[in-house]
Design a protein around this motif. Sequence first.
Motif, PDB file in Angstrom:
ATOM      1  N   UNK A  37      56.015   1.408  -1.187  1.00  0.00           N
ATOM      2  CA  UNK A  37      56.193   0.616   0.031  1.00  0.00           C
ATOM      3  C   UNK A  37      56.961   1.414   1.080  1.00  0.00           C
ATOM      4  N   UNK A  38      56.609   1.184   2.333  1.00  0.00           N
ATOM      5  CA  UNK A  38      57.300   1.886   3.410  1.00  0.00           C
ATOM      6  C   UNK A  38      57.382   0.959   4.605  1.00  0.00           C
ATOM      7  N   UNK A  39      58.054   1.414   5.650  1.00  0.00           N
ATOM      8  CA  UNK A  39      58.121   0.629   6.864  1.00  0.00           C
ATOM      9  C   UNK A  39      56.828   0.638   7.644  1.00  0.00           C
ATOM     10  N   UNK A  40      55.868   1.416   7.193  1.00  0.00           N
ATOM     11  CA  UNK A  40      54.576   1.526   7.871  1.00  0.00           C
ATOM     12  C   UNK A  40      53.543   0.726   7.090  1.00  0.00           C
ATOM     13  N   UNK A  41      53.258  -0.482   7.544  1.00  0.00           N
ATOM     14  CA  UNK A  41      52.325  -1.354   6.817  1.00  0.00           C
ATOM     15  C   UNK A  41      50.903  -0.821   6.854  1.00  0.00           C
ATOM     16  N   UNK A  42      50.558  -0.038   7.883  1.00  0.00           N
ATOM     17  CA  UNK A  42      49.234   0.593   7.909  1.00  0.00           C
ATOM     18  C   UNK A  42      49.104   1.606   6.784  1.00  0.00           C
ATOM     19  N   UNK A  43      50.129   2.430   6.602  1.00  0.00           N
ATOM     20  CA  UNK A  43      50.092   3.444   5.546  1.00  0.00           C
ATOM     21  C   UNK A  43      50.066   2.794   4.167  1.00  0.00           C
ATOM     22  N   UNK A  44      50.843   1.733   3.979  1.00  0.00           N
ATOM     23  CA  UNK A  44      50.843   1.046   2.692  1.00  0.00           C
ATOM     24  C   UNK A  44      49.480   0.450   2.392  1.00  0.00           C
ATOM     25  N   UNK A  45      48.860  -0.182   3.383  1.00  0.00           N
ATOM     26  CA  UNK A  45      47.526  -0.750   3.183  1.00  0.00           C
ATOM     27  C   UNK A  45      46.517   0.344   2.861  1.00  0.00           C
ATOM     28  N   UNK A  46      46.591   1.460   3.566  1.00  0.00           N
ATOM     29  CA  UNK A  46      45.644   2.559   3.330  1.00  0.00           C
ATOM     30  C   UNK A  46      45.803   3.124   1.927  1.00  0.00           C
ATOM     31  N   UNK A  47      47.036   3.282   1.487  1.00  0.00           N
ATOM     32  CA  UNK A  47      47.268   3.863   0.170  1.00  0.00           C
ATOM     33  C   UNK A  47      46.806   2.926  -0.941  1.00  0.00           C
ATOM     34  N   UNK A  48      47.106   1.637  -0.810  1.00  0.00           N
ATOM     35  CA  UNK A  48      46.639   0.683  -1.820  1.00  0.00           C
ATOM     36  C   UNK A  48      45.116   0.626  -1.853  1.00  0.00           C
ATOM     37  N   UNK A  49      44.491   0.562  -0.669  1.00  0.00           N
ATOM     38  CA  UNK A  49      43.037   0.494  -0.648  1.00  0.00           C
ATOM     39  C   UNK A  49      42.426   1.762  -1.236  1.00  0.00           C
ATOM     40  N   UNK A  50      43.024   2.912  -0.964  1.00  0.00           N
ATOM     41  CA  UNK A  50      42.526   4.157  -1.546  1.00  0.00           C
ATOM     42  C   UNK A  50      42.631   4.124  -3.066  1.00  0.00           C
TER      43      UNK A  50
END
Length: 269
Positions: A37-50
């Motif tokens: 988890x990070x302060x960047x919700x876009x990055x978190x979503x991208x990593x989980x989806x990947x």
Amino acid sequence: LLLHVLPLPPLADSTSMPTHTIRSSRTGPGRHLGCQPSGDANATASCLQAAFDAALPHDIVEIPFTGDPWVVSRPLFLRKNDITLHLLPGVIIEAQRGRFHGDSDCLLTVGGGAAPVVGVTVRGSPGASLRMHRADYANSTLYKKAEWRHGLQLVNVVGTLVESLRIEQSGGDGIYVDQAANTTIRNVDMADNYRQGISVIAADGLLVEDCLMHGTNGTNPQAGLDIEPNRPQDELVNITFSRCTSYNNTGNQLDVFTTCLRYPVCGQA
């Protein structure tokens, strides 16, 4: 946030796993993604989806507890056959506030495509949940009114298992089930959702057991459980609810509407 896919030796000591692990249940090497988890919700979503998209049959996508919710900026999808998503104790996957403006932006969807998705498991643990923000979606100054921002959507699935999870504060149903076969939902707490605790649209072989449906409030029917086909061709076959409790919902604890089974265009006699 860097994404790493590295070979691992066969599973041994889970305590040595990195912060986010795709763990194979088969004999052979596992793989992991350097993701947290990070302060960047876009990055978190991208990593989980990947991670979800990289999973192979019989893989376990294991989400660990790191002290903070996994806040995501957009809907997530499980579209691969024969994989397991496992939320470890205390893990929360949460919709980012101020996002999910699409009428049907669900937090997590299993399936949803033209071809059935087969053999997916979504497994929680004590304290694990899917969380949205019902009060925000009900605020007309913040969001366009919509009733389809579900916590978990199961559409065109076969052999799905959902268990040991809390799904709360969605902008629609806790769980929405449409075109599901041989599916089990077990020990799920559907709390404080906007439209229904659970809606069943079409299913052939559905077992729901040891579940709670409560606190529904926002838009009609506001029921705990709603069985409501959308199309004349929808089928409701071999559906069992066992040891479930529906309570403290603004509408009925159980609703059954079958009008749409009788007319080519739903609601038009």
